[in-house]
Structures are given as C-alpha cells and as structure tokens.
Design an enzyme around this catalytic site. Structure first.
Site, PDB file in Angstrom:
ATOM      1  N   ALA A  25       5.635  -2.018  -4.612  1.00 58.82           N
ATOM      2  CA  ALA A  25       6.234  -2.949  -4.749  1.00 58.82           C
ATOM      3  C   ALA A  25       5.686  -4.250  -4.246  1.00 58.82           C
ATOM      4  O   ALA A  25       5.417  -5.223  -4.591  1.00 58.82           O
ATOM      5  CB  ALA A  25       7.649  -3.029  -4.023  1.00 58.82           C
ATOM      6  N   ARG A  37      11.014  -4.100   1.932  1.00 59.56           N
ATOM      7  CA  ARG A  37      10.658  -3.777   3.370  1.00 59.56           C
ATOM      8  C   ARG A  37       9.749  -5.539   4.296  1.00 59.56           C
ATOM      9  O   ARG A  37       9.760  -5.156   5.674  1.00 59.56           O
ATOM     10  CB  ARG A  37      10.289  -2.763   3.722  1.00 59.56           C
ATOM     11  CG  ARG A  37      11.089  -2.228   2.805  1.00 59.56           C
ATOM     12  CD  ARG A  37      11.054  -0.343   3.609  1.00 59.56           C
ATOM     13  NE  ARG A  37      12.413   0.534   2.456  1.00 59.56           N
ATOM     14  CZ  ARG A  37      11.869   1.016   1.456  1.00 59.56           C
ATOM     15  NH1 ARG A  37      10.727   0.302   0.190  1.00 59.56           N
ATOM     16  NH2 ARG A  37      12.983   1.671   0.898  1.00 59.56           N
ATOM     17  N   VAL A 104       9.146  -0.781 -11.158  1.00 60.43           N
ATOM     18  CA  VAL A 104      10.235  -0.363 -11.889  1.00 60.43           C
ATOM     19  C   VAL A 104       9.878  -1.226 -13.059  1.00 60.43           C
ATOM     20  O   VAL A 104      10.398  -2.022 -14.574  1.00 60.43           O
ATOM     21  CB  VAL A 104      11.391  -0.461 -11.598  1.00 60.43           C
ATOM     22  CG1 VAL A 104      12.055   1.233 -11.329  1.00 60.43           C
ATOM     23  CG2 VAL A 104      11.801  -1.259 -10.783  1.00 60.43           C
ATOM     24  N   ASP A 105       8.893  -2.579 -13.020  1.00 56.49           N
ATOM     25  CA  ASP A 105       9.033  -3.660 -13.724  1.00 56.49           C
ATOM     26  C   ASP A 105       8.350  -3.484 -15.443  1.00 56.49           C
ATOM     27  O   ASP A 105       8.051  -4.832 -15.614  1.00 56.49           O
ATOM     28  CB  ASP A 105       8.238  -4.838 -12.820  1.00 56.49           C
ATOM     29  CG  ASP A 105       7.232  -4.896 -12.064  1.00 56.49           C
ATOM     30  OD1 ASP A 105       6.396  -4.371 -10.969  1.00 56.49           O
ATOM     31  OD2 ASP A 105       5.940  -3.761 -12.162  1.00 56.49           O
ATOM     32  N   HIS A 120       9.673   5.881 -10.065  1.00 56.64           N
ATOM     33  CA  HIS A 120      10.793   5.703  -9.627  1.00 56.64           C
ATOM     34  C   HIS A 120      12.168   5.317 -11.331  1.00 56.64           C
ATOM     35  O   HIS A 120      12.679   4.261 -10.754  1.00 56.64           O
ATOM     36  CB  HIS A 120      11.138   4.750  -8.653  1.00 56.64           C
ATOM     37  CG  HIS A 120      10.617   5.275  -7.302  1.00 56.64           C
ATOM     38  ND1 HIS A 120      10.403   4.203  -6.197  1.00 56.64           N
ATOM     39  CD2 HIS A 120      10.216   6.617  -7.289  1.00 56.64           C
ATOM     40  CE1 HIS A 120       9.654   5.212  -5.443  1.00 56.64           C
ATOM     41  NE2 HIS A 120      10.363   6.681  -5.970  1.00 56.64           N
ATOM     42  N   CYS A 131      27.766   8.545 -20.705  1.00 55.41           N
ATOM     43  CA  CYS A 131      27.079   9.133 -21.871  1.00 55.41           C
ATOM     44  C   CYS A 131      26.298   9.919 -22.148  1.00 55.41           C
ATOM     45  O   CYS A 131      25.877  10.281 -23.483  1.00 55.41           O
ATOM     46  CB  CYS A 131      28.232   9.033 -23.583  1.00 55.41           C
ATOM     47  SG  CYS A 131      27.608   7.405 -23.550  1.00 55.41           S
TER      48      CYS A 131
HETATM   49  N1  APR Z   1      -0.084  -7.307  -1.255  1.00 55.34           N
HETATM   50  C1  APR Z   1      -0.966  -6.738  -0.859  1.00 55.34           C
HETATM   51  N2  APR Z   1       0.250  -5.930   0.323  1.00 55.34           N
HETATM   52  C2  APR Z   1       1.368  -6.652  -0.373  1.00 55.34           C
HETATM   53  C3  APR Z   1       1.482  -7.729  -0.420  1.00 55.34           C
HETATM   54  C4  APR Z   1       0.439  -7.861  -1.476  1.00 55.34           C
HETATM   55  N3  APR Z   1       0.379  -9.124  -2.699  1.00 55.34           N
HETATM   56  N4  APR Z   1       3.144  -8.136  -0.552  1.00 55.34           N
HETATM   57  C5  APR Z   1       3.457  -7.526  -0.387  1.00 55.34           C
HETATM   58  N5  APR Z   1       2.749  -6.658   0.285  1.00 55.34           N
HETATM   59  C6  APR Z   1       2.908  -4.699   1.177  1.00 55.34           C
HETATM   60  C7  APR Z   1       4.104  -4.984   2.117  1.00 55.34           C
HETATM   61  O1  APR Z   1       3.363  -5.385   3.873  1.00 55.34           O
HETATM   62  C8  APR Z   1       4.748  -3.859   2.354  1.00 55.34           C
HETATM   63  O2  APR Z   1       3.707  -3.062   3.132  1.00 55.34           O
HETATM   64  O3  APR Z   1       3.689  -3.597   0.695  1.00 55.34           O
HETATM   65  C9  APR Z   1       4.536  -2.836   0.465  1.00 55.34           C
HETATM   66  C10 APR Z   1       5.582  -3.169   0.360  1.00 55.34           C
HETATM   67  O4  APR Z   1       6.331  -1.642   0.673  1.00 55.34           O
HETATM   68  P1  APR Z   1       7.985  -2.073   0.728  1.00 55.34           P
HETATM   69  O5  APR Z   1       9.201  -2.908   0.207  1.00 55.34           O
HETATM   70  O6  APR Z   1       8.561  -1.074   1.074  1.00 55.34           O
HETATM   71  O7  APR Z   1       7.872  -1.630  -1.457  1.00 55.34           O
HETATM   72  P2  APR Z   1       7.312   0.108  -1.499  1.00 55.34           P
HETATM   73  O8  APR Z   1       6.586   0.680  -0.317  1.00 55.34           O
HETATM   74  O9  APR Z   1       7.096   0.103  -2.581  1.00 55.34           O
HETATM   75  O10 APR Z   1       9.147   1.149  -1.384  1.00 55.34           O
HETATM   76  C11 APR Z   1       8.653   2.216  -2.324  1.00 55.34           C
HETATM   77  O11 APR Z   1      11.664   2.282  -1.604  1.00 55.34           O
HETATM   78  O12 APR Z   1      13.362   1.082  -2.546  1.00 55.34           O
HETATM   79  C12 APR Z   1      12.640   1.830  -2.449  1.00 55.34           C
HETATM   80  O13 APR Z   1      12.296   1.909  -5.233  1.00 55.34           O
HETATM   81  C13 APR Z   1      12.506   1.187  -4.136  1.00 55.34           C
HETATM   82  O14 APR Z   1      10.378   2.047  -5.035  1.00 55.34           O
HETATM   83  C14 APR Z   1      10.293   2.067  -3.938  1.00 55.34           C
HETATM   84  C15 APR Z   1      10.604   2.568  -2.493  1.00 55.34           C
END
Ligand code: APR
Length: 244
Positions: A25, A37, A104-105, A120, A131
């Site tokens: 994300a 997170r 998922v974007d 995902h 259905c």
């Molecule tokens: N550049 C670099 N890192 C970034 C940036 C950015 N601009 N913005 C956020 N981050 C870092 C955050 O500090 C964090 O460590 O990206 C990481 C995102 O981690 P999560 O929010 O946990 O996202 P993700 O690892 O993709 O989560 C995995 O969890 O809830 C489920 O299905 C959901 O696909 C998701 C999965």
C-alpha cells in the site's frame, strides 16, 4: 538519501536478468490512497475485522459496503504517480520482468505494466457474493442488488480469512523463483502469505520503505524514503544522470 546505496541498486537493476517488484500500500499513498498500518493508515481508524472479513460481508453488509464503496470512489479521483510510471518504463526497457502487488487499486496496469499479479484481487472487479454473477462498479457504488438473484454485490478482493487466488499465487511464486533481484516497495510485510515471497528468491533483496519493517535486516539493502522519490533517483542513476 544514501548515494552509494542508490548506485548499488541501479547497478543491480541494470545487470540482473530477472528483476521482480513486490509492492504494498505504500506504493499508492503518493497517489492519495491511504495505506493500512502507518500513522494515517486505514487500520488505525477502523478495526479490519469489522469490515474486511466474510462475517462483515454476511452480517454487516452496510458497514462492509460503506468501507469498500468509499475506497472504490477514492480510485475515481486518484491516479498512478511518477513511481508507477517508472516501474512501467523499466518493464518496457527490460529492467523488470514483472510486478507482484498486494494492492487492489489497479494502478500498476493503469501506469502501463503488462505483467502484474494481484495477490489480493482488485477493487475494480465486482461480483455477486451469492451466485457469483459479475456486476459493474456503478451497480456496487449505488448499492444495487445482484441482477440475477438479488444477492449482495462485493469487490473481487481477498478478505481476511479467505484464500488467495491460487493461480495468481502460483504465478507469483514462479516469477520470484526465477528472479535474481527482488525489490519490495511500500509494504510492512506483516501479512502472510505475501510476506513469505521475499524469501523464495535466491537473488538479492532490496526494500524501499519510508520506515523500517520487522524484516528489514533480512534484506541485502534497505532504502528509507518515499517510493516515488527513491525510484526517481534510482532511475536518474541508471540513466547516467547526475545525482544532485
Ligand atoms: N513510500 C514508501 N513507503 C511508504 C509510503 C511511501 N510513500 N507510504 C507508506 N509507506 C510504508 C508504510 O510506512 C508501511 O510500512 O508502506 C508500508 C505499508 O504497509 P501496510 O499499510 O501494512 O500495507 P501492506 O504491507 O500493503 O499491507 C498488506 O494488509 O490489510 C491488508 O490486504 C491489505 O494488502 C494489504 C495487506
């Protein structure tokens, strides 16, 4: 940003034969899409177990629909950023073999990447949870019932407790196993099985993230910074540009 690390990653990218990118994300926050997170993340505001599970879909459809239609609406006003575009250029120029994403974007495809494995699923694809009949985004956003059976519509994403799409999972594993360079971008690596993928490569492992993760020391190189900025500096280095 640590110049010698940039030089190293640019060199590895130019000399590797199969580079795979694994995104989370954090790859989309610079497009305006919240992650989960970090401080402003979704799971800091709401408990994922109340909206992102089969139970929520079946027993709290209003909450479930409200959360996912809000995220789907976000996509209509946001678009891929310079980092997505660079990853697409790198694939076109042969520096990247493919992208495995937890997102998922659909931004990697929108930016032009051809080989994208969505572990995902995708918010952009809607179907009936009863259905299985497909429906369009409009019907979901307007909270329409399934046209075939009046069941609840849902996005084709993996909810907590659901299995990942097995074919996609297999493709992701094959891509990683062939890789000699893996670059993780913007993921806390807290969710399995996606967080197992980095350890299936025999190649070098790089992580680009704006904060340390629990698995940071398992990587050969860690670049701390914003995805778009870091990718831009690496790209300049790869193209022999002067680093400012
Ligand atoms: N550049 C670099 N890192 C970034 C940036 C950015 N601009 N913005 C956020 N981050 C870092 C955050 O500090 C964090 O460590 O990206 C990481 C995102 O981690 P999560 O929010 O946990 O996202 P993700 O690892 O993709 O989560 C995995 O969890 O809830 C489920 O299905 C959901 O696909 C998701 C999965």
């Amino acid at each position: 940003m640590e110049l010698h690390k940039i030089e190293l990653v640019a060199d590895w990218l130019k000399n590797a034969h199969h580079t795979v990118i694994l995104t989370g994300a954090g790859m989309s926050t610079e497009s305006g899409i919240p992650d989960f997170r970090s401080r402003e993340g979704w799971w800091k505001k709401i408990d994922p177990m109340t909206v992102s599970t089969i139970e929520a879909l079946e027993n709290e459809y209003e909450m479930f629909h409200g959360f996912y239609s809000l995220r789907l609406e976000d996509l209509t006003t946001c678009q891929p950023h310079k980092g997505h575009k660079l990853l697409s250029e790198w694939e076109e120029q042969g520096f990247v073999s493919g992208i495995i994403t937890q997102n998922v974007d659909g931004f990697h495809q929108e930016a032009g990447n051809q080989t994208v494995h969505e572990l995902h699923g995708s918010l952009r694809s809607i179907f009936c949870s009863t259905c299985g009949h497909p429906a369009d985004e409009e019907a979901f956003l307007n909270q329409k019932a399934c046209s075939e059976c009046q069941g609840h519509l849902r996005p084709d994403i993996v909810l907590f407790g659901e299995m990942l799409p097995q074919e996609v999972w297999g493709q992701a594993i094959r891509l990683i196993e062939e890789s000699d360079l893996l670059i993780v971008i913007g993921s806390s690596l807290q969710v399995s099985p996606a967080n197992e993928l980095p350890f299936l490569t025999d190649g070098k492992k790089v992580i680009i993230n704006n904060e340390a993760t629990l698995l940071h020391d398992q990587f050969d190189l860690q670049l701390v910074g914003r995805a778009g900025d870091v990718l831009e500096v690496i790209n300049k280095q790869m193209k022999g540009g002067e680093l400012t």
